[in-house]
Design a protein around this motif. Structure first.
Motif, PDB file in Angstrom:
ATOM      1  N   SER A   1      27.780  15.224 -43.210  1.00 50.08           N
ATOM      2  CA  SER A   1      29.074  15.906 -43.226  1.00 50.08           C
ATOM      3  C   SER A   1      30.142  14.853 -43.506  1.00 50.08           C
ATOM      4  N   PRO A   2      31.279  15.262 -44.083  1.00 52.13           N
ATOM      5  CA  PRO A   2      32.315  14.282 -44.389  1.00 52.13           C
ATOM      6  C   PRO A   2      32.791  13.577 -43.125  1.00 52.13           C
ATOM      7  N   LYS A   3      33.164  12.316 -43.306  1.00 47.59           N
ATOM      8  CA  LYS A   3      33.661  11.542 -42.172  1.00 47.59           C
ATOM      9  C   LYS A   3      34.913  12.209 -41.623  1.00 47.59           C
ATOM     10  N   PRO A   4      35.147  12.063 -40.320  1.00 44.60           N
ATOM     11  CA  PRO A   4      36.375  12.634 -39.769  1.00 44.60           C
ATOM     12  C   PRO A   4      37.581  11.965 -40.428  1.00 44.60           C
ATOM     13  N   VAL A   5      38.597  12.742 -40.679  1.00 47.74           N
ATOM     14  CA  VAL A   5      39.792  12.226 -41.335  1.00 47.74           C
ATOM     15  C   VAL A   5      40.599  11.413 -40.327  1.00 47.74           C
ATOM     16  N   LYS A   6      40.988  10.210 -40.731  1.00 48.60           N
ATOM     17  CA  LYS A   6      41.795   9.357 -39.870  1.00 48.60           C
ATOM     18  C   LYS A   6      43.221   9.889 -39.831  1.00 48.60           C
ATOM     19  N   PRO A   7      43.941   9.599 -38.749  1.00 44.80           N
ATOM     20  CA  PRO A   7      45.335  10.037 -38.691  1.00 44.80           C
ATOM     21  C   PRO A   7      46.136   9.470 -39.864  1.00 44.80           C
ATOM     22  N   CYS A   8      47.021  10.261 -40.371  1.00 40.55           N
ATOM     23  CA  CYS A   8      47.927   9.889 -41.458  1.00 40.55           C
ATOM     24  C   CYS A   8      47.192   9.592 -42.765  1.00 40.55           C
ATOM     25  N   THR A   9      46.101  10.306 -43.003  1.00 34.86           N
ATOM     26  CA  THR A   9      45.403  10.221 -44.280  1.00 34.86           C
ATOM     27  C   THR A   9      45.161  11.635 -44.786  1.00 34.86           C
ATOM     28  N   ILE A  10      45.004  11.753 -46.074  1.00 37.55           N
ATOM     29  CA  ILE A  10      44.620  13.032 -46.644  1.00 37.55           C
ATOM     30  C   ILE A  10      43.342  12.823 -47.439  1.00 37.55           C
ATOM     31  N   TYR A  11      42.588  13.862 -47.571  1.00 35.78           N
ATOM     32  CA  TYR A  11      41.288  13.825 -48.224  1.00 35.78           C
ATOM     33  C   TYR A  11      41.315  14.722 -49.441  1.00 35.78           C
ATOM     34  N   SER A  12      40.852  14.217 -50.569  1.00 37.07           N
ATOM     35  CA  SER A  12      40.750  15.015 -51.784  1.00 37.07           C
ATOM     36  C   SER A  12      39.344  15.582 -51.880  1.00 37.07           C
ATOM     37  N   PRO A  13      39.185  16.903 -51.751  1.00 38.04           N
ATOM     38  CA  PRO A  13      37.854  17.485 -51.872  1.00 38.04           C
ATOM     39  C   PRO A  13      37.321  17.376 -53.299  1.00 38.04           C
TER      40      PRO A  13
ATOM     41  N   SER B   1      37.775  14.666 -55.521  1.00 37.01           N
ATOM     42  CA  SER B   1      37.245  13.333 -55.825  1.00 37.01           C
ATOM     43  C   SER B   1      36.497  12.717 -54.649  1.00 37.01           C
ATOM     44  N   GLY B   2      36.712  13.256 -53.441  1.00 41.39           N
ATOM     45  CA  GLY B   2      36.097  12.668 -52.262  1.00 41.39           C
ATOM     46  C   GLY B   2      36.854  11.455 -51.755  1.00 41.39           C
ATOM     47  N   SER B   3      38.005  11.185 -52.315  1.00 43.64           N
ATOM     48  CA  SER B   3      38.791  10.010 -51.936  1.00 43.64           C
ATOM     49  C   SER B   3      39.713  10.312 -50.760  1.00 43.64           C
ATOM     50  N   PHE B   4      39.985   9.256 -49.988  1.00 39.85           N
ATOM     51  CA  PHE B   4      40.954   9.333 -48.912  1.00 39.85           C
ATOM     52  C   PHE B   4      42.205   8.603 -49.355  1.00 39.85           C
ATOM     53  N   PHE B   5      43.351   9.130 -48.982  1.00 32.88           N
ATOM     54  CA  PHE B   5      44.618   8.491 -49.295  1.00 32.88           C
ATOM     55  C   PHE B   5      45.336   8.202 -47.987  1.00 32.88           C
ATOM     56  N   ASP B   6      45.679   6.951 -47.770  1.00 35.58           N
ATOM     57  CA  ASP B   6      46.343   6.519 -46.555  1.00 35.58           C
ATOM     58  C   ASP B   6      47.854   6.631 -46.737  1.00 35.58           C
ATOM     59  N   LEU B   7      48.501   7.433 -45.916  1.00 42.25           N
ATOM     60  CA  LEU B   7      49.942   7.647 -46.015  1.00 42.25           C
ATOM     61  C   LEU B   7      50.742   6.750 -45.071  1.00 42.25           C
ATOM     62  N   ASN B   8      50.074   5.879 -44.323  1.00 43.21           N
ATOM     63  CA  ASN B   8      50.762   5.034 -43.358  1.00 43.21           C
ATOM     64  C   ASN B   8      51.849   4.179 -43.996  1.00 43.21           C
ATOM     65  N   ALA B   9      51.662   3.752 -45.235  1.00 47.76           N
ATOM     66  CA  ALA B   9      52.652   2.908 -45.895  1.00 47.76           C
ATOM     67  C   ALA B   9      53.967   3.659 -46.121  1.00 47.76           C
ATOM     68  N   LEU B  10      53.942   4.987 -46.108  1.00 46.51           N
ATOM     69  CA  LEU B  10      55.153   5.776 -46.306  1.00 46.51           C
ATOM     70  C   LEU B  10      55.903   6.040 -45.005  1.00 46.51           C
ATOM     71  N   SER B  11      55.271   5.779 -43.886  1.00 51.66           N
ATOM     72  CA  SER B  11      55.870   6.053 -42.584  1.00 51.66           C
ATOM     73  C   SER B  11      56.978   5.040 -42.289  1.00 51.66           C
ATOM     74  N   VAL B  12      58.148   5.558 -41.922  1.00 48.50           N
ATOM     75  CA  VAL B  12      59.283   4.687 -41.601  1.00 48.50           C
ATOM     76  C   VAL B  12      59.300   4.467 -40.098  1.00 48.50           C
TER      77      VAL B  12
ATOM     78  N   LEU C   1      62.940  13.545 -44.348  1.00 47.31           N
ATOM     79  CA  LEU C   1      61.597  13.602 -43.784  1.00 47.31           C
ATOM     80  C   LEU C   1      61.016  12.209 -43.570  1.00 47.31           C
ATOM     81  N   ASN C   2      60.016  12.172 -42.739  1.00 48.71           N
ATOM     82  CA  ASN C   2      59.236  10.971 -42.500  1.00 48.71           C
ATOM     83  C   ASN C   2      57.773  11.392 -42.536  1.00 48.71           C
ATOM     84  N   PHE C   3      56.908  10.474 -42.847  1.00 53.57           N
ATOM     85  CA  PHE C   3      55.480  10.763 -42.925  1.00 53.57           C
ATOM     86  C   PHE C   3      54.800  10.238 -41.673  1.00 53.57           C
ATOM     87  N   CYS C   4      54.068  11.107 -41.009  1.00 51.29           N
ATOM     88  CA  CYS C   4      53.234  10.729 -39.864  1.00 51.29           C
ATOM     89  C   CYS C   4      54.039  10.193 -38.692  1.00 51.29           C
ATOM     90  N   ALA C   5      55.318  10.485 -38.645  1.00 51.49           N
ATOM     91  CA  ALA C   5      56.176  10.040 -37.546  1.00 51.49           C
ATOM     92  C   ALA C   5      57.458  10.861 -37.581  1.00 51.49           C
TER      93      ALA C   5
END
Length: 119
Positions: free
Chosen positions: A25-37, A39-50, A81-85
């Motif tokens: 099964s797919p790995k659990p999604v880490k906080p502040c990431t999104i998963y592309s069904p 491509s199977g890629s994870f995108f980390d949004l932490n860099a956008l968090s202020v 807006l802010n991301f993940c915060a």
């Protein structure tokens, strides 16, 4: 007769069901990431968090000191807006949100003198 068809159908499905049960099964999604069904890629949004620097520390030259802003061309208002915060601006009188939760608002807009939370 129907039972015969059902058992034949289940025997055809057995390899697929076994393979589905064995597949990881797919790995659990880490906080502040999104998963592309797709491509199977994870995108980390932490860099956008202020995050404002902790009290007593000075902001670095390139650090953001305010939340992100988006122009609402078709809405007659702009969005903050802010991301993940929560947003870093201090909010007051957020319509429909209890005062104790104002510090948790991560997206809002102002219209006609009122502040509305959208997340």
């Amino acid at each position: 007769m129907h039972l015969l068809h059902l058992s034949a159908y289940l025997s055809l499905l057995a390899p697929f069901l076994a393979r589905a049960a064995d597949s990881k099964s797919p790995k659990p999604v880490k906080p502040c990431t999104i998963y592309s069904p797709t491509s199977g890629s994870f995108f980390d949004l932490n860099a956008l968090s202020v995050q404002l620097p902790t009290e007593g520390k000075k902001a670095h030259k390139d650090d953001r000191t305010e939340s992100w802003h988006a122009k609402g061309y078709d809405y007659g208002t702009n969005f903050t807006l802010n991301f993940c915060a929560p947003v870093v601006e201090e909010l007051r009188d957020v319509d429909g949100v209890e005062e104790g939760l104002w510090r948790n608002v991560s997206a809002y807009y102002k219209l006609d003198g009122k502040t509305y939370s959208i997340g």
